[in-house]
Structure formats: structure tokens, C-alpha cells
Enzyme design. Structure first.
Site, PDB file in Angstrom:
ATOM      1  CE  LYS A   1     -31.691 -28.588  12.151  1.00  0.00           C
ATOM      2  NZ  LYS A   1     -32.523 -30.016  11.422  1.00  0.00           N
TER       3      LYS A   1
ATOM      4  CG  ASP B   1     -32.720 -33.177  17.219  1.00  0.00           C
ATOM      5  OD1 ASP B   1     -33.623 -31.989  16.817  1.00  0.00           O
ATOM      6  OD2 ASP B   1     -32.471 -33.975  16.327  1.00  0.00           O
TER       7      ASP B   1
ATOM      8  CD  GLN C   1     -33.119 -33.056   9.249  1.00  0.00           C
ATOM      9  OE1 GLN C   1     -32.810 -32.512   9.979  1.00  0.00           O
ATOM     10  NE2 GLN C   1     -34.680 -32.839   8.808  1.00  0.00           N
TER      11      GLN C   1
HETATM   12  N1  GUN Z   1     -37.097 -33.285  10.952  1.00  0.00           N
HETATM   13  C1  GUN Z   1     -38.119 -32.428  11.325  1.00  0.00           C
HETATM   14  N2  GUN Z   1     -37.806 -31.587  12.076  1.00  0.00           N
HETATM   15  C2  GUN Z   1     -37.083 -31.805  12.953  1.00  0.00           C
HETATM   16  C3  GUN Z   1     -36.165 -31.408  14.022  1.00  0.00           C
HETATM   17  O1  GUN Z   1     -36.413 -30.897  14.901  1.00  0.00           O
HETATM   18  N3  GUN Z   1     -35.346 -32.483  14.309  1.00  0.00           N
HETATM   19  C4  GUN Z   1     -34.598 -33.496  13.430  1.00  0.00           C
HETATM   20  N4  GUN Z   1     -34.088 -34.356  14.108  1.00  0.00           N
HETATM   21  N5  GUN Z   1     -35.249 -33.875  12.603  1.00  0.00           N
HETATM   22  C5  GUN Z   1     -36.314 -32.842  12.213  1.00  0.00           C
END
Ligand code: GUN
Length: 286
Positions: A54, A121, A98
């Protein structure tokens, strides 16, 4: 025997990133630097990889990032305090915590504490609710990426039978909502579904978000179906595999997303799109 098209997540995400570059430039012109705060708690290796990816994507897009790496022993109260600070920081457009969080942390309390206007998100109950009733919102990145891939594959969604396998709050449920809004007839299957093979065989559009290596067999797939594979599973050979038997789908599905190089690529690009959406609002451009 149909030739199965591979839906190229790398190419599609590069296209989206190019579009975002122009929008980021417009924000900067308006003296707003798009900024994403990323919170990682603990040392989960997969999460570390996702967070790194990211960060790289953001850098490429000209989006600033603020990394907050916290010990696995962090308490819910400490995390809530950090989220509160990020909510109050006018330079932060988007907040990403996350997942998964260590099991001692109250995940829902943390996600619900994020300012819905910074919830890039799309996991806040307010934003999931807005999605459900068709109001503008941040659309969760993975389902958003899946919809973009379906659109790019040229498939008509209206009136089609769509099957989503997996009912998580972050993929399956919002995905089913988006497909419903696009006028598909949607079935949401999960671990207690009986006769999954029969459900798969009826689906014109299949979205697999299970998290089990190639658990959906090629011979189940309806000939001519479009398959979106959200799974990213590491095999004993160290390679990555999806939830769908990719080889078995060849010659049956009309199109399928590969793993790697499919949905995962789109997810991070859609995250950047959500950050830009938030920054545009701050800049008065949204
Ligand atoms: N863990 C797995 N996929 C995601 C996501 O799209 N966002 C976040 N914050 N954590 C994740």
C-alpha cells in the site's frame, strides 16, 4: 470449448492509477496533499506485506503516507486514542487500520471509532449502511475492485445470477450489496451452505472470497461464467493460489481473474481512489 479470457488486474489497476495521478495533481494545485495514515498492530507477516504494498502504491500516486506501527500488546484503549488523534488531524484524509487485529483488541470498536469521512476502507458501520441504502460513500476496496473488473470484462450484470461465496463484512456482504444494486440476482453462500457445487453451477457471475486454496473446482463452473477470485492463499510450494481452480476453469469460464495479478492489484488501487476521493472533498473539489 470457449477460450477463457484472463482479466488483467495489473493492467486495469495501472489504468486507474493513471487516472488518479491527474486528480492528485488537481488536489495539490488546490494546496491539499492527499494523505493516508496506515496503522499496523503486531507482526503478522501477510499484513506487513500488504502494508508495504500500500505504501509503494501511495508513493507512486503522489499520496503521502503516515505509518503507525504498534506492538502486538497494544490495548484497545491505546488504539482508540491513536484513531482519535488521526481523526482530529486535518492533514490526514484517510485512515486504514490493517486487519486482522490481535484478538485481544476489540476490532469493531476500533473500526467504529474511525471518522466515517476518513474511512477509506469503507468498513465503518455508517458507510456499510450507506452502501446498503444506495447513498454515496466509501466503497470497500476489494468489492469495489471486483466491480471494476466485472465492468472491464464487459459482462452485463443486470438480470444475471451472481453467486458470492464468503460472507465477511469486508468482502462478501458489500460485494453482494453492489451486485444487487447492479440488478443481479444475488446468492450469498458461506461455510454452512449446502450443495455449494450446485450453487456454483447456476452462477453466471461467481465471486469467490473464501480464503481456501482452490476450494472451488473448475468442473463446477457454469460454462461461459465470469469468475472473480478474491482468494490469496499460499500453497505448500510457496506459490500463491486463488480460491478457484484456475487451470480447471480454463475452457469453461468466459473470463477469470488470476492470482496473483488479479483482484489484489485492484484492491490497493481502489484504496488510493478512496484516499483521493477524501482529499478532493477537503480541497473542495469533490
Ligand atoms: N485485511 C485484509 N484486507 C484488508 C483491507 O482491505 N483493509 C484492511 N484494513 N485490512 C485488510
Amino acid at each position: 470449448m470457449t477460450e477463457t479470457k484472463t482479466i488483467d488486474g495489473r493492467a486495469l489497476s495501472a489504468q486507474l492509477m493513471e487516472e488518479l495521478a491527474g486528480r492528485v495533481a488537481a488536489c495539490k494545485e488546490a494546496k491539499v496533499e492527499p494523505c493516508l495514515a496506515v496503522v499496523l498492530v503486531g507482526e503478522d507477516p501477510a499484513s506487513q506485506v500488504y502494508v508495504r504494498n500500500k505504501g509503494r502504491r501511495a508513493e507512486k500516486a503522489g499520496i503521502a503516507t503516515r505509518d503507525h506501527k504498534l506492538e502486538a500488546s497494544t490495548t484497545t484503549a491505546e488504539l482508540l486514542e491513536l484513531v482519535g488523534r488521526l481523526n482530529a488531524d486535518p492533514a490526514v484524509d484517510g485512515i486504514l487500520v490493517q486487519l486482522p487485529l490481535p484478538k485481544e483488541i476489540d476490532e469493531q470498536a476500533v473500526l467504529s471509532a474511525i471518522d466515517p469521512d476518513k474511512d477509506v476502507d469503507g468498513f465503518h458501520p455508517t458507510n456499510l449502511g450507506r452502501l446498503m441504502v444506495g447513498l454515496p460513500t466509501f466503497v470497500a476496496c476489494t468489492p469495489q475492485g471486483c466491480m471494476r473488473m466485472l465492468e472491464a470484462s464487459g459482462v452485463e450484470i443486470e438480470g444475471k445470477r451472481a453467486l458470492v461465496v464468503g460472507r465477511s463484512n469486508i468482502v462478501g456482504k458489500p460485494m453482494a450489496t453492489l451486485l444487487t444494486a447492479a440488478n443481479a440476482t444475488v446468492t450469498l453462500a458461506h461455510s454452512r451452505t449446502r450443495e455449494l457445487a450446485e450453487e456454483v453451477a447456476r452462477a453466471d457471475i461467481l465471486v469467490a472470497a473464501v480464503g481456501r486454496l482452490e476450494c472451488i473446482r473448475g468442473e463446477w463452473i457454469k460454462p461461459g461464467a465470469v469468475v472473480i477470485d478474491v482468494g490469496i492463499n499460499r500453497g505448500d510450494d510457496g506459490k500463491l493460489y486463488g480460491d478457484v481452480d484456475f487451470q480447471g476453469a480454463q475452457g469453461r469460464a468466459a473470463a477469470i481473474t488470476p492470482v496473483p495479478g488479479g483482484v489484489g492489484q485492484m484492491t490497493t488501487a481502489c484504496l488510493m481512489a478512496n484516499v483521493v476521493q477524501a482529499a478532493e472533498r477537503r480541497a473542495g473539489l469533490g
